[in-house]
Design a protein around this motif. Structure first.
Motif, PDB file in Angstrom:
ATOM      1  N   VAL A  95       0.938  -1.077  -0.048  1.00 51.11           N
ATOM      2  CA  VAL A  95       0.032  -0.093  -0.048  1.00 51.11           C
ATOM      3  C   VAL A  95       0.874   1.234   0.195  1.00 51.11           C
ATOM      4  O   VAL A  95       1.759   1.273   0.892  1.00 51.11           O
ATOM      5  N   ARG A  96       0.724   2.064  -1.105  1.00 48.49           N
ATOM      6  CA  ARG A  96       1.711   3.167  -1.322  1.00 48.49           C
ATOM      7  C   ARG A  96       1.160   4.526  -1.123  1.00 48.49           C
ATOM      8  O   ARG A  96      -0.176   4.391  -1.154  1.00 48.49           O
ATOM      9  N   ALA A  97       1.680   5.667  -1.191  1.00 47.30           N
ATOM     10  CA  ALA A  97       1.150   7.086  -0.982  1.00 47.30           C
ATOM     11  C   ALA A  97       0.376   7.158  -2.255  1.00 47.30           C
ATOM     12  O   ALA A  97       0.403   6.731  -3.337  1.00 47.30           O
ATOM     13  N   PRO A  98      -0.603   7.992  -2.026  1.00 44.97           N
ATOM     14  CA  PRO A  98      -1.531   8.309  -3.257  1.00 44.97           C
ATOM     15  C   PRO A  98      -0.817   9.044  -4.582  1.00 44.97           C
ATOM     16  O   PRO A  98       0.044   9.672  -4.315  1.00 44.97           O
ATOM     17  N   LEU A 112       1.958   3.155  10.142  1.00 46.15           N
ATOM     18  CA  LEU A 112       2.941   3.415   8.830  1.00 46.15           C
ATOM     19  C   LEU A 112       4.199   2.952   8.904  1.00 46.15           C
ATOM     20  O   LEU A 112       4.917   3.373  10.133  1.00 46.15           O
ATOM     21  N   VAL A 113       4.658   2.140   8.028  1.00 43.84           N
ATOM     22  CA  VAL A 113       6.087   1.723   8.076  1.00 43.84           C
ATOM     23  C   VAL A 113       6.896   2.341   7.011  1.00 43.84           C
ATOM     24  O   VAL A 113       6.539   2.365   5.674  1.00 43.84           O
ATOM     25  N   VAL A 114       7.953   3.000   7.644  1.00 46.29           N
ATOM     26  CA  VAL A 114       8.874   3.797   6.593  1.00 46.29           C
ATOM     27  C   VAL A 114      10.076   2.954   6.629  1.00 46.29           C
ATOM     28  O   VAL A 114      10.800   3.182   7.507  1.00 46.29           O
ATOM     29  N   GLU A 115      10.380   2.172   5.524  1.00 43.71           N
ATOM     30  CA  GLU A 115      11.537   1.446   5.509  1.00 43.71           C
ATOM     31  C   GLU A 115      11.829   1.145   3.959  1.00 43.71           C
ATOM     32  O   GLU A 115      11.117   1.192   3.136  1.00 43.71           O
ATOM     33  N   ASP A 116      13.257   1.650   3.626  1.00 46.13           N
ATOM     34  CA  ASP A 116      13.564   1.722   2.146  1.00 46.13           C
ATOM     35  C   ASP A 116      13.827   0.338   1.662  1.00 46.13           C
ATOM     36  O   ASP A 116      13.949   0.125   0.472  1.00 46.13           O
ATOM     37  N   GLY A 154      -3.131  -6.954  14.112  1.00 45.90           N
ATOM     38  CA  GLY A 154      -4.347  -6.304  14.219  1.00 45.90           C
ATOM     39  C   GLY A 154      -4.145  -4.805  13.758  1.00 45.90           C
ATOM     40  O   GLY A 154      -5.276  -4.261  13.767  1.00 45.90           O
ATOM     41  N   PHE A 155      -3.001  -4.428  13.087  1.00 44.77           N
ATOM     42  CA  PHE A 155      -3.075  -3.173  12.688  1.00 44.77           C
ATOM     43  C   PHE A 155      -3.407  -3.148  11.010  1.00 44.77           C
ATOM     44  O   PHE A 155      -3.181  -4.345  10.448  1.00 44.77           O
ATOM     45  N   LYS A 156      -3.939  -2.082  10.618  1.00 45.75           N
ATOM     46  CA  LYS A 156      -3.824  -1.782   9.363  1.00 45.75           C
ATOM     47  C   LYS A 156      -2.684  -1.135   8.925  1.00 45.75           C
ATOM     48  O   LYS A 156      -2.192  -0.193   9.604  1.00 45.75           O
ATOM     49  N   VAL A 157      -1.859  -1.383   7.592  1.00 39.82           N
ATOM     50  CA  VAL A 157      -0.632  -1.009   7.647  1.00 39.82           C
ATOM     51  C   VAL A 157      -0.477  -0.432   6.178  1.00 39.82           C
ATOM     52  O   VAL A 157      -0.819  -0.689   5.278  1.00 39.82           O
ATOM     53  N   LEU A 158       0.137   0.720   6.322  1.00 39.78           N
ATOM     54  CA  LEU A 158       0.600   1.314   5.202  1.00 39.78           C
ATOM     55  C   LEU A 158       2.131   1.578   5.193  1.00 39.78           C
ATOM     56  O   LEU A 158       2.890   1.253   6.137  1.00 39.78           O
ATOM     57  N   VAL A 159       2.636   1.455   3.889  1.00 37.45           N
ATOM     58  CA  VAL A 159       4.168   1.487   3.758  1.00 37.45           C
ATOM     59  C   VAL A 159       4.599   2.755   2.864  1.00 37.45           C
ATOM     60  O   VAL A 159       3.708   3.003   1.964  1.00 37.45           O
ATOM     61  N   ALA A 160       5.804   2.964   3.167  1.00 38.49           N
ATOM     62  CA  ALA A 160       6.485   4.100   2.322  1.00 38.49           C
ATOM     63  C   ALA A 160       8.006   3.501   2.406  1.00 38.49           C
ATOM     64  O   ALA A 160       8.576   3.107   3.267  1.00 38.49           O
ATOM     65  N   LEU A 181       0.340   5.130  14.584  1.00 41.10           N
ATOM     66  CA  LEU A 181       1.539   4.699  14.816  1.00 41.10           C
ATOM     67  C   LEU A 181       2.547   4.598  13.705  1.00 41.10           C
ATOM     68  O   LEU A 181       2.128   4.379  12.517  1.00 41.10           O
ATOM     69  N   VAL A 182       3.756   5.102  13.879  1.00 39.54           N
ATOM     70  CA  VAL A 182       4.901   5.336  12.844  1.00 39.54           C
ATOM     71  C   VAL A 182       6.002   4.379  13.140  1.00 39.54           C
ATOM     72  O   VAL A 182       6.436   4.765  14.342  1.00 39.54           O
ATOM     73  N   LEU A 183       6.425   3.284  12.344  1.00 42.16           N
ATOM     74  CA  LEU A 183       7.547   2.642  12.431  1.00 42.16           C
ATOM     75  C   LEU A 183       8.546   3.332  11.516  1.00 42.16           C
ATOM     76  O   LEU A 183       8.559   3.023  10.338  1.00 42.16           O
TER      77      LEU A 183
END
Length: 260
Positions: free
Chosen positions: A11-14, A40-44, A60-66, A83-85
Motif C-alpha cells: 500500500v503506497r502513497a496516493p 505507517l512503516v517507513v523502510e527503504d 491487528g494493525f492496518k498497515v501503510l508502507v513508504a 503509529l509510525v515505525l
C-alpha cells in the motif's frame, strides 16, 4: 532478521503505482486488521518492509508502507496513522528529519524508530526529536509487537489525562500539552514533556534513574543513563532561572534526581 516472509502487494502513497484500497471489507485488509488502528512503516528495504508489515497486520494493525521520507510524509498527512515505525537510514531525507517533521505536525502520534545502529548518540538524537521509543535491528516478531503496543499505551495515557501540574512558577497543562514558566509558554519536545510530568507528579521525592526510565520510557525500555541526563539538562536550560545552579531539578548523586 529473517526477511524471507512472502511479499504481499504494497500500500503506497496516493499517486504511487499501487492505489490505497478504499473498501475495508476487501483484500488485503480484514475487519481484524483495523482493531489496533493504522500503522505507517517507513523502510527503504523492500524485504524488511514486507517483513514488518506482515507482523503488524497479523497483530491487528492496518498497515501503510513508504520507502522514502517524502512518500512517508504524504501518507502521514493524508491518512493520519496512529503509529509510525520509522527507519533512520532512508535515502534522501533521513529518518531523523522525517521524525522531526512528523512530530511538528502531530503530538498524538506514536513514533518508534527502527535502526541498525547501536550507537547511543543516534538513540538520544531520535528521542530528542520526538520519537517515543527505538528498536535496534534485527528483532523478533514478538518483540516488535510488544514494543509497538507498549508505546501506544504510553501515548494513550498521556492524552487521556486533563490534570494541571504545578511547581513554583512552572505550570504544566497535560491535556493541552503546554508548559508555562510564569506567563511565558515554554516549548518542550514530547520526551521533555513526559520527563517533566514524571517529576511534577512526585515533588520532593527522590526518583532513581531506573524509576524515571520506567515512568518516561516504559517497563520494557532499556535506555542509557546518558539519554536521561541529556533530557534533565534540557529541562534545566528551559525552566531553571540559573541552569548551572538548578533549584527545581536537582541531582541526588549516586541515586537519581529530585524535583522541588
Amino acid at each position: 532478521m529473517d526477511l524471507h516472509t512472502p511479499c504481499e502487494p504494497e500500500v503506497r502513497a496516493p499517486g504511487a503505482s499501487a492505489a490505497l484500497p478504499r473498501n475495508p471489507g476487501c483484500a488485503p485488509w480484514t475487519s481484524a486488521a483495523n482493531s489496533l488502528g493504522t500503522a505507517l512503516v517507513v523502510e527503504d528495504d523492500p524485504g524488511a518492509r514486507n517483513y514488518i508489515r506482515s507482523i503488524l497486520r497479523k497483530a491487528g494493525f492496518k498497515v501503510l508502507v513508504a520507502g522514502c521520507g517524502e512518500e512517508a510524509l504524504d501518507l502521514f498527512t493524508s491518512q493520519s496513522p496512529r503509529l509510525v515505525l520509522l527507519d533512520i537510514g532512508l535515502p534522501g531525507m533521513d529518518g531523523f528529519e522525517v521524525c522531526r517533521m512528523m512530530r511538528g505536525l502531530r503530538e498524538d502520534v506514536a513514533i518508534l524508530i527502527l535502526t541498525g545502529r547501536g550507537d547511543d548518540s543516534d538513540k538520544v538524537w531520535g528521542l530528542d526529536l520526538g520519537a517515543d521509543d527505538y528498536l535496534v535491528k534485527p528483532f523478533a516478531p514478538d518483540v516488535l509487537v510488544a514494543r509497538t503496543k507498549a508505546v501506544l499505551r504510553r501515548c494513550s495515557r498521556q492524552f487521556l489525562t486533563s490534570d494541571v501540574l504545578t511547581l513554583g512558577d512552572i505550570r504544566m497543562e497535560v491535556h493541552s500539552l503546554k508548559v508555562f514558566k510564569g506567563d511565558r509558554e515554554v516549548d518542550l519536545t514530547p520526551r521533555e514533556f513526559a520527563l517533566l510530568g514524571a517529576f511534577l507528579k512526585h515533588p520532593g521525592e527522590v526518583l532513581t534513574r531506573d524509576r524515571l526510565h520506567r515512568e518516561v520510557w516504559g517497563e520494557n525500555h532499556h535506555g542509557s543513563a546518558k539519554a536521561l541526563d541529556v533530557f534533565v539538562c534540557k529541562l534545566r536550560e528551559k525552566l531553571e532561572d540559573d541552569p548551572a545552579h538548578p533549584k527545581h531539578f536537582r541531582t541526588e548523586w549516586g541515586v537519581g534526581f529530585i524535583c522541588r
